[in-house]
Write a protein that holds these residues in place. Structure first.
Motif, PDB file in Angstrom:
ATOM      1  N   GLY A   5       7.430   8.989 103.817  1.00 43.69           N
ATOM      2  CA  GLY A   5       6.447   9.507 102.877  1.00 43.69           C
ATOM      3  C   GLY A   5       6.218  10.998 103.033  1.00 43.69           C
ATOM      4  O   GLY A   5       6.244  11.753 102.061  1.00 43.69           O
ATOM      5  N   ALA A   6       6.007  11.436 104.255  1.00 50.52           N
ATOM      6  CA  ALA A   6       5.764  12.862 104.509  1.00 50.52           C
ATOM      7  C   ALA A   6       7.020  13.686 104.242  1.00 50.52           C
ATOM      8  O   ALA A   6       6.935  14.786 103.692  1.00 50.52           O
ATOM      9  CB  ALA A   6       5.299  13.075 105.942  1.00 50.52           C
ATOM     10  N   ILE A  61       9.514  13.013 102.131  1.00 55.61           N
ATOM     11  CA  ILE A  61       9.762  13.111 100.693  1.00 55.61           C
ATOM     12  C   ILE A  61       8.740  14.027 100.037  1.00 55.61           C
ATOM     13  O   ILE A  61       9.071  14.801  99.136  1.00 55.61           O
ATOM     14  CB  ILE A  61       9.775  11.706 100.059  1.00 55.61           C
ATOM     15  N   ALA A  62       7.490  13.972 100.489  1.00 57.70           N
ATOM     16  CA  ALA A  62       6.470  14.875  99.947  1.00 57.70           C
ATOM     17  C   ALA A  62       6.841  16.337 100.231  1.00 57.70           C
ATOM     18  O   ALA A  62       6.705  17.198  99.352  1.00 57.70           O
ATOM     19  CB  ALA A  62       5.110  14.543 100.546  1.00 57.70           C
ATOM     20  N   LEU A  63       7.322  16.612 101.427  1.00 63.10           N
ATOM     21  CA  LEU A  63       7.774  17.972 101.742  1.00 63.10           C
ATOM     22  C   LEU A  63       8.958  18.378 100.880  1.00 63.10           C
ATOM     23  O   LEU A  63       9.030  19.522 100.419  1.00 63.10           O
ATOM     24  CB  LEU A  63       8.152  18.072 103.221  1.00 63.10           C
ATOM     25  N   SER A  64       9.868  17.469 100.646  1.00 63.66           N
ATOM     26  CA  SER A  64      11.029  17.770  99.807  1.00 63.66           C
ATOM     27  C   SER A  64      10.615  18.078  98.379  1.00 63.66           C
ATOM     28  O   SER A  64      11.160  18.992  97.749  1.00 63.66           O
ATOM     29  CB  SER A  64      12.008  16.597  99.820  1.00 63.66           C
ATOM     30  N   ILE A  65       9.648  17.346  97.860  1.00 66.56           N
ATOM     31  CA  ILE A  65       9.155  17.610  96.508  1.00 66.56           C
ATOM     32  C   ILE A  65       8.455  18.956  96.454  1.00 66.56           C
ATOM     33  O   ILE A  65       8.624  19.719  95.487  1.00 66.56           O
ATOM     34  CB  ILE A  65       8.240  16.463  96.038  1.00 66.56           C
ATOM     35  N   ILE A  66       7.691  19.291  97.488  1.00 68.44           N
ATOM     36  CA  ILE A  66       7.024  20.597  97.544  1.00 68.44           C
ATOM     37  C   ILE A  66       8.058  21.716  97.574  1.00 68.44           C
ATOM     38  O   ILE A  66       7.915  22.730  96.883  1.00 68.44           O
ATOM     39  CB  ILE A  66       6.075  20.666  98.751  1.00 68.44           C
ATOM     40  N   ALA A  71      11.347  18.937 106.923  1.00 67.58           N
ATOM     41  CA  ALA A  71      11.444  17.775 106.042  1.00 67.58           C
ATOM     42  C   ALA A  71      12.547  16.831 106.528  1.00 67.58           C
ATOM     43  O   ALA A  71      12.371  15.606 106.549  1.00 67.58           O
ATOM     44  CB  ALA A  71      11.708  18.218 104.610  1.00 67.58           C
TER      45      ALA A  71
END
Length: 71
Positions: free
Chosen positions: A40-41, A43-48, A29
């Motif tokens: 985008g990718a 932040i998406a990984l961080s949210i996951i 991430a």
């Protein structure tokens, strides 16, 4: 749970390792956000990562609660 959140040790000791051998999801991430500027990718990984950690914490708290009720 610690393996998910461990970023600083990998970053300081190996920087992701030779050919990403020691990369964790948190390192991936970080690399997406700051090395490749793919916000985008990253932040998406961080949210996951945050959601997985939250689920593990809830499961752990429930396990502790049932142990307290048994004894």
């Amino acid at each position: 749970m610690t393996a998910i959140l461990t970023f600083d040790i990998v970053y300081v000791l190996t920087g992701g390792g030779p050919a990403d051998a020691t990369s964790l999801i948190s390192w991936f991430a970080y690399a997406e956000i700051f090395k490749f500027l793919n916000l985008g990718a990253g932040i998406a990984l961080s949210i996951i990562i945050a959601l997985i950690t939250l689920i593990l914490i809830i499961l752990y708290m429930r396990a502790l609660k049932t142990e307290d009720m048994i004894s």
